[in-house]
Design an enzyme around this catalytic site. Structure first.
Site, PDB file in Angstrom:
ATOM      1  N   ARG A  62      50.675  17.151   1.733  1.00 39.23           N
ATOM      2  CA  ARG A  62      49.928  18.238   1.125  1.00 39.23           C
ATOM      3  C   ARG A  62      48.441  17.909   1.107  1.00 39.23           C
ATOM      4  O   ARG A  62      48.031  16.768   1.323  1.00 39.23           O
ATOM      5  CB  ARG A  62      50.427  18.518  -0.300  1.00 39.23           C
ATOM      6  CG  ARG A  62      50.227  17.362  -1.261  1.00 39.23           C
ATOM      7  CD  ARG A  62      50.860  17.646  -2.617  1.00 39.23           C
ATOM      8  NE  ARG A  62      50.339  18.853  -3.220  1.00 39.23           N
ATOM      9  CZ  ARG A  62      49.218  18.894  -3.934  1.00 39.23           C
ATOM     10  NH1 ARG A  62      48.502  17.799  -4.116  1.00 39.23           N
ATOM     11  NH2 ARG A  62      48.810  20.020  -4.474  1.00 39.23           N
ATOM     12  N   LEU A  63      47.674  18.950   0.844  1.00 38.24           N
ATOM     13  CA  LEU A  63      46.229  18.834   0.697  1.00 38.24           C
ATOM     14  C   LEU A  63      45.852  19.762  -0.443  1.00 38.24           C
ATOM     15  O   LEU A  63      46.278  20.919  -0.478  1.00 38.24           O
ATOM     16  CB  LEU A  63      45.536  19.248   1.996  1.00 38.24           C
ATOM     17  CG  LEU A  63      44.059  18.922   2.187  1.00 38.24           C
ATOM     18  CD1 LEU A  63      43.797  17.429   2.065  1.00 38.24           C
ATOM     19  CD2 LEU A  63      43.585  19.417   3.552  1.00 38.24           C
ATOM     20  N   ASP A  64      45.081  19.257  -1.396  1.00 36.55           N
ATOM     21  CA  ASP A  64      44.761  20.047  -2.581  1.00 36.55           C
ATOM     22  C   ASP A  64      44.129  21.383  -2.205  1.00 36.55           C
ATOM     23  O   ASP A  64      43.444  21.502  -1.188  1.00 36.55           O
ATOM     24  CB  ASP A  64      43.802  19.277  -3.488  1.00 36.55           C
ATOM     25  CG  ASP A  64      44.430  18.017  -4.057  1.00 36.55           C
ATOM     26  OD1 ASP A  64      45.642  18.032  -4.298  1.00 36.55           O
ATOM     27  OD2 ASP A  64      43.702  17.029  -4.239  1.00 36.55           O
ATOM     28  N   ARG A  65      44.329  22.358  -3.068  1.00 33.17           N
ATOM     29  CA  ARG A  65      43.796  23.703  -2.823  1.00 33.17           C
ATOM     30  C   ARG A  65      42.281  23.684  -2.636  1.00 33.17           C
ATOM     31  O   ARG A  65      41.734  24.440  -1.829  1.00 33.17           O
ATOM     32  CB  ARG A  65      44.185  24.621  -3.990  1.00 33.17           C
ATOM     33  CG  ARG A  65      43.681  26.041  -3.880  1.00 33.17           C
ATOM     34  CD  ARG A  65      44.297  26.923  -4.953  1.00 33.17           C
ATOM     35  NE  ARG A  65      44.068  26.407  -6.288  1.00 33.17           N
ATOM     36  CZ  ARG A  65      42.970  26.669  -7.011  1.00 33.17           C
ATOM     37  NH1 ARG A  65      42.005  27.424  -6.507  1.00 33.17           N
ATOM     38  NH2 ARG A  65      42.841  26.177  -8.229  1.00 33.17           N
ATOM     39  N   SER A  67      40.536  21.279  -1.399  1.00 33.45           N
ATOM     40  CA  SER A  67      40.158  20.413  -0.282  1.00 33.45           C
ATOM     41  C   SER A  67      40.452  21.128   1.031  1.00 33.45           C
ATOM     42  O   SER A  67      41.226  22.080   1.085  1.00 33.45           O
ATOM     43  CB  SER A  67      40.916  19.083  -0.341  1.00 33.45           C
ATOM     44  OG  SER A  67      40.598  18.383  -1.529  1.00 33.45           O
TER      45      SER A  67
END
Length: 217
Positions: A62-65, A67
């Site tokens: 995942r990748l933070d919202r 980022s």
């Protein structure tokens, strides 16, 4: 506008009656504000708003919202452990714009490992590689980054080999240089060079596996 890919359905091997799975792999440059899942939540759009892919494709990690940058998408479950398991120490490189001029002391702290708190528990990272970047030229972010007047900013490239929650942001804050913008540039041998924000590229699955195998040696 979403970027379409034709659904690649299972095919039967001629004369054998055996279903053969055709795996798919994509590199996506995730824009700011999007979730790392296909389903939207409230006002936060999911990846289905960006692209069409087969329904069994999912995000590897995942990748933070808040980022941006590289997300690997696939329907090959064998990649989960190879890419995500901590013992494999797959390198992830980030470009980060921070508040202030990133100092030599901060670089040394990254090189040794940074301690911060997650849910009240002290956590120390593995040593990370970091260097200053000059003349960074990326796409325009929407919305633009908010800067504080009269406070300079600088860019760093940080490479980590683990995946603690919001790790790079927490590391930057712990050494006194809050992150303003964070872009994941690469995961192992795969990067977003040539991909603009929101772009997606399908990589032939055999080529993907070959590059990953060479990296793992």
């Amino acid at each position: 506008m979403r970027k379409p890919f034709r659904d690649n359905r299972d095919r039967r091997s001629r004369g054998k009656g055996v279903t053969t799975r055709h795996y798919k792999t994509y590199l996506l440059n995730k824009p700011y504000g999007y979730l790392s899942q296909f389903t939207s939540e409230g006002n936060h759009p999911g990846l289905k708003e960006l692209l069409y892919v087969p329904k069994d494709v999912y995000s590897l990690g995942r990748l933070d919202r808040d980022s941006e940058g590289l997300l690997l998408l696939t329907n090959d479950p064998s990649l989960n452990q190879r890419i995500l398991h901590p013992r494999n120490h797959i390198a992830k490189t980030y470009w980060c714009q921070v508040e202030g001029e990133f100092s030599d002391d901060a670089i040394r702290s990254f090189n040794l490992g940074v301690t911060f708190s997650i849910k009240g528990k002290a956590v120390t990272t593995l040593p990370a590689q970091v260097k200053r970047l000059d003349n960074v030229n990326l796409w325009e972010r929407n919305p633009p980054v908010r800067f504080r007047a009269n406070i300079p900013t600088s860019w760093i490239e940080a490479t980590i080999r683990e995946g603690k929650n919001r790790q790079v942001r927490r590391m930057c804050a712990a050494v006194g240089f809050p992150a303003l913008l964070l872009v994941r540039w690469s995961i192992g041998p795969f990067d977003i060079d040539g991909l603009q924000s929101g772009d997606v590229m399908e990589m032939p699955h055999g080529e993907f596996l070959q590059k990953l195998s060479k990296y793992e040696i």
